[in-house]
Design a protein around this motif. Structure first.
Motif, short mmCIF file in Angstrom:
data_model
loop_
_atom_site.label_atom_id
_atom_site.label_comp_id
_atom_site.label_asym_id
_atom_site.label_seq_id
_atom_site.Cartn_x
_atom_site.Cartn_y
_atom_site.Cartn_z
N VAL A 1 0.74 -1.20 -0.20
CA VAL A 1 0.03 0.18 0.09
C VAL A 1 0.81 1.36 0.00
N SER A 2 2.10 1.19 0.57
CA SER A 2 2.92 2.30 0.71
C SER A 2 3.43 2.81 -0.64
N VAL A 3 3.92 1.44 -1.52
CA VAL A 3 4.44 1.52 -2.82
C VAL A 3 3.15 2.20 -3.48
N ALA A 4 1.90 1.83 -3.58
CA ALA A 4 0.72 2.18 -4.12
C ALA A 4 0.76 3.89 -3.73
N CYS A 5 0.82 4.26 -2.78
CA CYS A 5 0.69 5.78 -2.33
C CYS A 5 1.75 6.29 -3.24
N GLU A 6 2.83 6.05 -3.08
CA GLU A 6 3.93 6.31 -3.96
C GLU A 6 3.76 6.81 -5.37
N GLY A 7 3.25 5.70 -5.82
CA GLY A 7 2.78 5.67 -7.49
C GLY A 7 1.68 6.50 -7.75
N ILE A 8 0.75 6.67 -6.81
CA ILE A 8 -0.30 7.48 -6.98
C ILE A 8 0.20 9.04 -7.00
N GLN A 9 1.19 9.44 -5.98
CA GLN A 9 1.85 10.64 -5.88
C GLN A 9 2.75 11.02 -6.89
N LEU A 10 3.41 10.17 -7.59
CA LEU A 10 4.24 10.29 -8.55
C LEU A 10 3.77 10.75 -9.98
N TRP A 11 2.74 9.78 -10.28
CA TRP A 11 2.27 9.98 -11.78
C TRP A 11 0.95 9.81 -11.68
N ASN A 12 0.04 9.97 -12.77
CA ASN A 12 -1.26 9.93 -12.70
C ASN A 12 -1.93 8.54 -13.23
N PRO A 13 -1.52 7.32 -12.74
CA PRO A 13 -1.91 6.20 -13.15
C PRO A 13 -3.38 5.73 -12.64
N SER A 14 -3.96 4.62 -13.51
CA SER A 14 -5.06 4.02 -13.42
C SER A 14 -5.00 3.33 -12.11
N MET A 15 -6.03 2.90 -11.29
CA MET A 15 -5.85 1.96 -10.19
C MET A 15 -5.30 0.63 -10.64
N VAL A 16 -5.92 0.10 -11.93
CA VAL A 16 -5.23 -1.10 -12.23
C VAL A 16 -3.78 -1.16 -12.33
N GLU A 17 -3.11 -0.14 -12.77
CA GLU A 17 -1.73 -0.01 -13.01
C GLU A 17 -0.97 0.20 -11.70
N VAL A 18 -1.76 1.00 -10.65
CA VAL A 18 -1.10 1.20 -9.30
C VAL A 18 -1.08 -0.32 -8.68
#
Length: 97
Positions: free
Chosen positions: A42-59
């Motif tokens: 989940v922390s990795v997912a949060c980082e991904g959400i913060q860094l770029w504009n991914p879809s939730m599937v990508e995250v």
């Protein structure tokens, strides 16, 4: 595709039983190996959400979750909001666990 990470595989790799592995995690971290892994993912997912504009599937996939629905449930359980709500709020610098 990488093999699934299981408590059985981790325990075997370190020459211990699953029960011993679970007990060690509970004693040291106050959580099971699966809870720890999910918190990390989940922390990795949060980082991904913060860094770029991914879809939730990508995250979900980037963070190591194979199932987006499971990812959403785990995320909400840990963060108290859905991944989409987290993304909308634009939370920055969220600490792990």
């Amino acid at each position: 595709m990488a093999p699934s990470l299981t408590t059985e595989a981790i325990a075997q790799l370190h020459g211990m039983s699953v029960r011993s592995l679970n007990r060690l995690f509970l004693e040291v971290l106050n959580m099971t190996p699966i809870e720890y892994l999910n918190a990390y993912r989940v922390s990795v997912a949060c980082e991904g959400i913060q860094l770029w504009n991914p879809s939730m599937v990508e995250v979900a996939k980037w963070a190591g979750f194979e199932d987006e629905a499971y990812f959403s449930r785990v995320f909400k359980n840990i963060k108290g909001m859905s991944p989409q709500e987290y993304k909308k709020k634009g939370i920055k610098g969220d600490a792990w666990i």
